[in-house]
Design a protein around this motif. Structure first.
Motif, PDB file in Angstrom:
ATOM      1  N   ALA A 141     -17.638  23.077  -1.572  1.00  0.00           N
ATOM      2  CA  ALA A 141     -18.954  23.288  -0.981  1.00  0.00           C
ATOM      3  C   ALA A 141     -19.129  24.781  -0.740  1.00  0.00           C
ATOM      4  O   ALA A 141     -18.161  25.497  -0.506  1.00  0.00           O
ATOM      5  CB  ALA A 141     -19.081  22.528   0.328  1.00  0.00           C
ATOM      6  N   LEU A 184     -20.246  12.519  -1.697  1.00  0.00           N
ATOM      7  CA  LEU A 184     -19.497  13.611  -2.318  1.00  0.00           C
ATOM      8  C   LEU A 184     -18.941  13.213  -3.675  1.00  0.00           C
ATOM      9  O   LEU A 184     -18.712  14.072  -4.528  1.00  0.00           O
ATOM     10  CB  LEU A 184     -18.385  14.082  -1.378  1.00  0.00           C
ATOM     11  N   THR A 226     -26.900  18.619  -4.818  1.00  0.00           N
ATOM     12  CA  THR A 226     -26.703  17.948  -3.533  1.00  0.00           C
ATOM     13  C   THR A 226     -26.518  19.005  -2.452  1.00  0.00           C
ATOM     14  O   THR A 226     -25.740  19.935  -2.611  1.00  0.00           O
ATOM     15  CB  THR A 226     -25.463  17.030  -3.570  1.00  0.00           C
ATOM     16  N   ILE A 280     -23.224  21.408  -2.397  1.00  0.00           N
ATOM     17  CA  ILE A 280     -22.036  20.710  -2.905  1.00  0.00           C
ATOM     18  C   ILE A 280     -21.901  21.045  -4.371  1.00  0.00           C
ATOM     19  O   ILE A 280     -22.818  20.848  -5.174  1.00  0.00           O
ATOM     20  CB  ILE A 280     -22.161  19.187  -2.686  1.00  0.00           C
ATOM     21  N   LEU A 337     -13.546  20.827   0.076  1.00  0.00           N
ATOM     22  CA  LEU A 337     -13.916  19.580   0.751  1.00  0.00           C
ATOM     23  C   LEU A 337     -12.700  18.690   0.961  1.00  0.00           C
ATOM     24  O   LEU A 337     -12.802  17.646   1.584  1.00  0.00           O
ATOM     25  CB  LEU A 337     -14.979  18.834  -0.062  1.00  0.00           C
ATOM     26  N   THR A 346     -14.431  15.234   5.976  1.00  0.00           N
ATOM     27  CA  THR A 346     -15.448  14.857   4.990  1.00  0.00           C
ATOM     28  C   THR A 346     -15.232  13.471   4.383  1.00  0.00           C
ATOM     29  O   THR A 346     -16.084  12.997   3.642  1.00  0.00           O
ATOM     30  CB  THR A 346     -15.508  15.901   3.863  1.00  0.00           C
ATOM     31  N   LYS A 394     -16.478  15.295  -5.581  1.00  0.00           N
ATOM     32  CA  LYS A 394     -16.695  16.746  -5.531  1.00  0.00           C
ATOM     33  C   LYS A 394     -15.627  17.353  -4.621  1.00  0.00           C
ATOM     34  O   LYS A 394     -15.196  16.742  -3.652  1.00  0.00           O
ATOM     35  CB  LYS A 394     -18.084  17.085  -4.995  1.00  0.00           C
ATOM     36  N   TYR A 411     -30.640  15.285  -1.970  1.00  0.00           N
ATOM     37  CA  TYR A 411     -30.044  15.295  -3.306  1.00  0.00           C
ATOM     38  C   TYR A 411     -31.024  14.817  -4.367  1.00  0.00           C
ATOM     39  O   TYR A 411     -32.015  14.149  -4.079  1.00  0.00           O
ATOM     40  CB  TYR A 411     -28.788  14.416  -3.330  1.00  0.00           C
TER      41      TYR A 411
END
Length: 79
Positions: free
Chosen positions: A51, A45, A22, A78, A62, A38, A48, A17
């Motif tokens: 993905a 993340l 990312t 991501i 996610l 996740t 977020k 990242y």
């Protein structure tokens, strides 16, 4: 930068990242597919919700578990 997570149940996950992008890399060495939760990666993340597997235009959520085929490496952008 790189952020590694300790291997767990035959899965190894790391992130590459920077301030703009990312990438999540998931390696499944199991002989069976895995549905990856996740939540373990929340610190990377950071809210977020989507993905996109590299090489496809199909985004995945996610918020649910990510299906990872057996003996596979998957790379996700991501979003």
């Amino acid at each position: 930068d790189t952020r590694h997570f300790a291997p767990f149940d035959g899965l190894y996950v790391y992130f590459r990242y920077n301030a703009d992008k990312t990438i999540m890399v998931v390696m499944n060495k199991n002989t069976k597919p895995i549905d990856l939760d996740t939540k373990r990666f929340d610190e990377m993340l950071r809210g977020k919700t989507t993905a996109k597997p590299i090489g496809t235009n199909q985004a995945v959520s996610l918020k649910s578990r990510l299906p990872i085929p057996a003996k596979t490496v998957m790379v996700f952008e991501i979003l």
